[in-house]
Write an enzyme that holds these catalytic residues in place. Structure first.
Site, PDB file in Angstrom:
ATOM      1  N   PRO A  59       0.837  -1.206   0.000  1.00  0.00           N
ATOM      2  CA  PRO A  59       0.000   0.000   0.000  1.00  0.00           C
ATOM      3  C   PRO A  59       0.874   1.260   0.000  1.00  0.00           C
ATOM      4  CG  PRO A  59      -0.181  -1.172   2.122  1.00  0.00           C
ATOM      5  CD  PRO A  59       0.683  -2.009   1.230  1.00  0.00           C
ATOM      6  N   GLY A 112       1.753   5.345   0.678  1.00  0.00           N
ATOM      7  CA  GLY A 112       1.474   6.316   1.753  1.00  0.00           C
ATOM      8  C   GLY A 112       1.263   5.675   3.103  1.00  0.00           C
ATOM      9  N   ALA A 113       1.877   4.498   3.314  1.00  0.00           N
ATOM     10  CA  ALA A 113       1.616   3.736   4.539  1.00  0.00           C
ATOM     11  C   ALA A 113       2.845   3.644   5.434  1.00  0.00           C
ATOM     12  CB  ALA A 113       1.135   2.339   4.167  1.00  0.00           C
ATOM     13  N   GLY A 114       3.967   4.189   4.977  1.00  0.00           N
ATOM     14  CA  GLY A 114       5.202   4.078   5.758  1.00  0.00           C
ATOM     15  C   GLY A 114       5.920   2.770   5.514  1.00  0.00           C
ATOM     16  N   LEU A 115       5.578   2.080   4.424  1.00  0.00           N
ATOM     17  CA  LEU A 115       6.204   0.785   4.155  1.00  0.00           C
ATOM     18  C   LEU A 115       7.217   0.861   3.003  1.00  0.00           C
ATOM     19  CD1 LEU A 115       3.093  -1.573   4.589  1.00  0.00           C
ATOM     20  CD2 LEU A 115       4.845  -0.980   6.272  1.00  0.00           C
ATOM     21  N   GLY A 116       7.547   2.074   2.598  1.00  0.00           N
ATOM     22  CA  GLY A 116       8.609   2.241   1.599  1.00  0.00           C
ATOM     23  C   GLY A 116       8.183   1.894   0.183  1.00  0.00           C
ATOM     24  N   SER A 146       7.335   3.827  -2.498  1.00  0.00           N
ATOM     25  CA  SER A 146       7.953   4.544  -3.624  1.00  0.00           C
ATOM     26  C   SER A 146       9.399   4.089  -3.826  1.00  0.00           C
ATOM     27  CB  SER A 146       7.879   6.063  -3.435  1.00  0.00           C
ATOM     28  OG  SER A 146       8.550   6.455  -2.271  1.00  0.00           O
ATOM     29  N   ALA A 204      10.684   1.112  -3.074  1.00  0.00           N
ATOM     30  CA  ALA A 204      10.680  -0.243  -3.642  1.00  0.00           C
ATOM     31  C   ALA A 204      10.362  -0.186  -5.135  1.00  0.00           C
ATOM     32  CB  ALA A 204       9.666  -1.120  -2.908  1.00  0.00           C
ATOM     33  N   ASP A 250      14.860   4.002   3.127  1.00  0.00           N
ATOM     34  CA  ASP A 250      13.904   3.200   2.345  1.00  0.00           C
ATOM     35  C   ASP A 250      14.585   2.576   1.133  1.00  0.00           C
ATOM     36  OD1 ASP A 250      12.196   4.398   4.118  1.00  0.00           O
ATOM     37  OD2 ASP A 250      10.666   4.899   2.639  1.00  0.00           O
TER      38      ASP A 250
HETATM   39  O1  PMV Z   1       6.908   6.735   5.526  1.00  0.00           O
HETATM   40  P1  PMV Z   1       8.097   6.268   4.783  1.00  0.00           P
HETATM   41  O2  PMV Z   1       8.100   4.858   4.379  1.00  0.00           O
HETATM   42  O3  PMV Z   1       8.428   7.147   3.621  1.00  0.00           O
HETATM   43  O4  PMV Z   1       9.341   6.394   5.805  1.00  0.00           O
HETATM   44  C1  PMV Z   1       9.815   7.652   6.141  1.00  0.00           C
HETATM   45  C2  PMV Z   1      10.951   7.572   7.111  1.00  0.00           C
HETATM   46  C3  PMV Z   1      11.409   8.954   7.560  1.00  0.00           C
HETATM   47  O5  PMV Z   1      12.455   8.733   8.507  1.00  0.00           O
HETATM   48  C4  PMV Z   1      10.292   9.706   8.231  1.00  0.00           C
HETATM   49  C5  PMV Z   1      11.914   9.783   6.391  1.00  0.00           C
HETATM   50  C6  PMV Z   1      13.233   9.328   5.804  1.00  0.00           C
HETATM   51  O6  PMV Z   1      13.551   9.784   4.704  1.00  0.00           O
HETATM   52  O7  PMV Z   1      13.973   8.557   6.451  1.00  0.00           O
END
Ligand code: PMV
Length: 309
Positions: A91, A93-97, A99, A101, A142
């Site tokens: 998914p 925008g979920a914080g799972l990297g 873009s 990947a 990421d």
């Molecule tokens: O939400 P994501 O998967 O883009 O992770 C961001 C991690 C941060 O530390 C907030 C930003 C970064 O570039 O490390």
């Protein structure tokens, strides 16, 4: 066929943007990509229904078009043209990297098609131009985790430090259903740091010591200690106004269902949380407790790999 995985940040998000270490792990869901010769350069991505040329596009796909152009710019002008197709299994925008990947998988597919040999870490580095299109000032964690995987400590400008974990880490991932922008969250924290350098700098230093302790606990297979450190990291992230009511509720539900510890992962302000469990069976119990409160849940076992072996 090229594959690049997503990642979870176990410790150190945001602090990593400001020269502190982060501890992250690759996850099994990710992006598959292929590149086949064609009349013109084109990127298609499912399940998004994206079909675009490099450097063009409007609205949300404008960033993707620009990023695609940065990937193609890694190769000579007189190269063949390619149709790159990506299957996105994470998914966004979920914080799972997601873009990162996608960028790493696309560059890997183009490398394969062009016969270019590149070490995974080098692929992580060259994909930074891609990630900058989306995130402005990415730390690179990421990209590096998408390219290399495993469990590792990452610090800006330094080689990845892989961790040889005694035991795999069974994690439950749950999405709060709230979307957030990494770019906006990173700017918000950077503004706090500029306004209150002492207070926020101390928070970042506190997070850095959690990373150091977590590295030792993961090496020793002491999951209870890792869980406690995750709870502490969550408290420090809340102090940076990165948590939400929904994320707090998910963390509480996970802990009450038996997780050793829980915290948001990634940019915060929404997106996902992670919960560390004693075993896969314990993770299933925690997942069942989280499911009614989350828009997406998954279980992932993160293991050491790469140079750590
Ligand atoms: O939400 P994501 O998967 O883009 O992770 C961001 C991690 C941060 O530390 C907030 C930003 C970064 O570039 O490390």
């Amino acid at each position: 066929m090229a594959f690049a995985g997503g990642k979870v940040i176990l410790f150190g998000e945001h602090a990593v943007v400001h020269q502190r270490p982060a501890l992250a792990a690759g996850i099994s869901i990710g992006v598959k990509a292929t590149a086949t010769e064609a009349n013109a350069d084109r990127l298609t991505a499912d399940p998004w229904g994206v079909d675009l040329a490099p450097g063009e596009g409007e609205g949300q796909s404008a960033d993707l078009s620009r990023a695609f152009a940065t990937a193609l710019a890694l190769y000579p002008e007189d190269r063949p043209r390619f149709h790159v197709h990506a299957e996105v299994g994470i998914p966004g925008g979920a914080g799972l990297g997601c873009s990162a990947a996608l960028g790493v998988a696309i560059i890997h597919a183009l490398d394969e098609a062009m016969g270019v040999t590149r070490e995974p870490e080098a692929r992580g580095e060259v994909s930074m131009a891609w990630e900058k299109v989306f995130h402005g000032n990415p730390s690179g964690v990421d990209n590096m985790m998408a390219a290399v995987g495993g469990i590792a400590v990452y610090r800006r400008g330094e080689p990845l430090d892989p961790i040889l974990a005694r035991k795999s880490l069974p994690l439950v991932i749950a999405h709060s259903g709230e979307s957030s922008s990494t770019k906006d969250m990173v700017s918000m924290v950077t503004r706090q740091y500029e306004r209150e350098p002492d207070r926020v700098g101390e928070l970042f230093d506190g997070i850095a010591s959690l990373v150091r302790n977590a590295k030792l606990a993961i090496k020793d297979g002491d999951h209870k200690a890792v869980g406690q450190l995750m709870d502490m990291n969550q408290a420090l992230l809340s102090g940076l106004m990165l948590s939400t009511e929904k994320l707090e509720r998910l963390c509480k539900v996970a802990r009450e269902a038996g997780a050793h510890g829980a915290k948001l992962t990634g940019a915060g302000g929404g997106g996902c949380m992670i919960a560390l469990c004693a075993s896969t069976e314990a993770a299933q119990t925690v997942q069942a407790a989280l499911a009614p409160h989350a828009s997406f849940t998954a279980i992932t076992e993160t293991r050491s790999r790469g140079r750590a072996k």
